[in-house]
Enzyme design. Structure first.
Site, PDB file in Angstrom:
ATOM      1  N   PRO A 290      29.866  -3.797   6.165  1.00  0.00           N
ATOM      2  CA  PRO A 290      28.589  -3.519   6.847  1.00  0.00           C
ATOM      3  C   PRO A 290      28.704  -2.200   7.615  1.00  0.00           C
ATOM      4  CG  PRO A 290      29.757  -5.319   7.954  1.00  0.00           C
ATOM      5  CD  PRO A 290      30.616  -4.900   6.800  1.00  0.00           C
TER       6      PRO A 290
ATOM      7  N   ASP B 171      32.806   0.133  10.561  1.00  0.00           N
ATOM      8  CA  ASP B 171      32.683  -1.235  10.038  1.00  0.00           C
ATOM      9  C   ASP B 171      32.185  -2.120  11.182  1.00  0.00           C
ATOM     10  OD1 ASP B 171      33.143  -3.860   9.195  1.00  0.00           O
ATOM     11  OD2 ASP B 171      34.992  -3.348   8.119  1.00  0.00           O
ATOM     12  N   HIS B 172      30.968  -2.590  11.048  1.00  0.00           N
ATOM     13  CA  HIS B 172      30.351  -3.325  12.153  1.00  0.00           C
ATOM     14  C   HIS B 172      30.992  -4.701  12.373  1.00  0.00           C
ATOM     15  CE1 HIS B 172      27.620  -3.890  15.306  1.00  0.00           C
ATOM     16  NE2 HIS B 172      26.496  -3.527  14.735  1.00  0.00           N
ATOM     17  N   ARG B 173      31.839  -5.126  11.441  1.00  0.00           N
ATOM     18  CA  ARG B 173      32.557  -6.390  11.675  1.00  0.00           C
ATOM     19  C   ARG B 173      33.626  -6.192  12.742  1.00  0.00           C
ATOM     20  NH1 ARG B 173      34.699  -7.443   5.754  1.00  0.00           N
ATOM     21  NH2 ARG B 173      35.163  -5.246   6.093  1.00  0.00           N
TER      22      ARG B 173
ATOM     23  N   ILE C 273      33.739  -3.044  14.824  1.00  0.00           N
ATOM     24  CA  ILE C 273      33.331  -2.146  15.913  1.00  0.00           C
ATOM     25  C   ILE C 273      31.847  -2.370  16.233  1.00  0.00           C
ATOM     26  CG2 ILE C 273      32.976   0.299  16.478  1.00  0.00           C
ATOM     27  CD1 ILE C 273      35.473   0.637  14.424  1.00  0.00           C
TER      28      ILE C 273
END
Ligand code: CAO
Length: 457
Positions: free
Chosen positions: A255, A429-431, A433
């Site tokens: 993501p 990577d929104h998982r 950060i």
């Protein structure tokens, strides 16, 4: 206790209807309205009910006999007591069915009785069952069978036991193909249908929720472009095929969010020019300053120097600082890695940068040159652009895109002054950060690049 006959009630115009099933045996306790035998004509299946509660003494018919109204079905010893609650009733069996009872009743055509003799008519059984089913709640939701899909014709051929079995499983008989004699639906047919329906339902659930094993995408469009004009087909380079597959996976599985910022590099640029004049044979570009600034930011924000493990449950934090640099070559994009950037000075980095660029363009990079990276930088600053969204180089968790610096009027609180601004585009990577962390990271990068003395701290 009196022994009485159980006879076929008024079945209207039906005559000589074959017996297809015997539902009880001598010695059985039966409740009032419990099915004794099943008759089946070309058009309907009918269950002949016990006219009263009792014990079956004798069965007077066999499968294949043809019966009409009034025929003796069995001898029952009448019981004075009402059936106990534990004894099954037709209505309660129907009530547990997730399929609307009307479905069953449509399938079981009941001729309207003209009279109600000693026995209960089929229509009455049907009515009782329907009412009981309507008040029975809650009904288990059906997995894959929808009452709207049910058609009242043609009538499926199945014995009441099979009908009951199908009702209990919520299976719609009108959608089942019978493999028995004359197309009769057997218990096996119902089981097969339910297995197939469940497997279809699971597949569709998996597609909706995503099992991680497939994206359930539409097939790629197959188009003959020559229909629209002249074309030329060119084979993709090996590098493009490999990098393309990696980019596609990373884009689909991570993501991505991209945080955009700007760094005022006016002073850095002045210093860079001085250094370039001093080290004439070494090309000192903004990129080496960026590498050093990135290392400083990775130290301050360790989550950016990490990787998720294969199960995406643990974060592996790295204590080394190897930075990958995207290099554009005629064959495609490659990302060689400069190791231990924290231990190298600007000039060492500049030299190494030139060496790996040459090596990359001469196709001399080996796998070892391109492994072990912690974070990547993709610089399009030598070309142009104001920003872009770089794709993360998995298993890294972030990548910095750099575009061309431009002199812009910046407000210093009193007046606009010309400043050289460098566009930064950080994809993360929104998982791993969050947005706020990413904004702090780029703000810190801008701060360091704005005052490179900070690199000494
Ligand atoms: N703003 C303005 N000018 C810049 C700049 C920037 N951000 N970055 C570089 N420049 C200037 C350089 O200073 C140099 O100018 P001079 O010749 O006057 O000194 C000129 O642009 C060319 O620089 P360069 O591109 O040769 O060198 P570099 O160190 O900046 O980059 C390399 C090296 C290998 C990264 C680069 O050549 C390259 O291949 N970039 C493409 C990377 C890429 O394709 N990324 C996209 C990947 S898809 O996500």
């Amino acid at each position: 206790m009196a022994i009485k006959e159980a006879t076929v009630p008024d079945i209207g115009n039906y005559d000589k209807v074959p017996v297809i099933e015997i539902l009880v045996k001598p010695g059985d306790n039966v409740t009032k309205d419990q099915g004794l035998i099943t008759l089946e004509s070309d058009k309907a299946t009918m269950e002949i009910p016990a006219p009263f509660a009792g014990i079956v003494k004798e069965i007077k018919v066999k499968v294949g006999d043809e019966l009409s109204t009034g025929a003796v079905v069995a001898l029952l010893e009448e019981m004075s007591q009402a059936p106990t609650a534990s004894e099954p009733k037709i209505s309660s069996q129907i009530a547990v069915s997730p399929t609307p009872v009307s479905t069953y009743m449509q399938a079981t055509v009941i001729p309207a009785p003209t009279s109600v003799p000693a026995t209960t008519s089929m229509a009455e059984v049907a009515r009782t069952s329907t009412l009981d089913a309507e008040v029975a709640a809650p009904r288990t939701p059906s997995v894959a069978f929808d009452a709207k899909d049910v058609s009242s014709t043609p009538l499926p051929h199945a014995s009441p036991a099979v009908r009951l079995f199908a009702r209990e499983l919520g299976a719609d008989l009108t959608r089942i193909t019978g493999t028995g004699r004359k197309g009769r639906i057997t218990k096996d047919d119902v089981q097969t249908f339910v297995k197939q329906a469940l497997s279809g339902a699971l597949k569709s659930t998996s597609a909706q929720t995503g099992s991680g094993t497939g994206l359930n995408l539409l097939p790629w469009p197959q188009i003959d472009f020559s229909k629209f004009g002249e074309i030329e087909t060119k084979v993709l380079s090996r590098i493009k095929k490999i990098s393309g597959a990696n980019l596609a996976r990373n884009w689909a599985m991570i993501p991505h969010v991209t945080q955009h910022d700007e760094a005022d590099i006016t002073e850095m640029e002045a210093f860079r020019k001085t250094a370039s004049e001093q080290y004439k044979d070494i090309k000192v570009t903004p990129l080496v300053f960026l590498i050093k600034a990135v290392v400083a930011a990775l130290k301050k924000f360790p989550a950016f120097n990490s990787s998720l493990d294969a199960a995406a449950e643990n974060l592996i934090l790295k204590r080394y600082f190897h930075v990958g640099i995207a290099v554009d070559t005629p064959e495609g994009l490659v990302v060689p890695v400069i190791r231990d950037c924290d231990k190298k000075g600007l000039i060492d980095l500049a030299k190494e940068m030139s060496e790996i660029s040459v090596k990359a363009r001469e196709k001399k990079l080996g796998p070892a040159d391109m492994s072990g990276g912690c974070f990547s930088i993709s610089s399009l600053g030598g070309i142009g652009g104001v920003g872009f969204t770089p794709i993360i180089n998995a298993p890294e968790v972030a990548i910095l895109g750099v575009s061309k610096s431009q002199t812009k009027p910046m407000w210093n609180g009193k007046e606009f002054i010309p400043r050289l601004m460098l566009p930064l585009s950080l994809s993360y990577d929104h998982r791993v950060i969050d947005g706020a962390e990413a904004a702090r990271f780029t703000a810190y990068l801008a701060q360091v690049l704005g005052d490179i003395r900070r690199l000494l701290l």
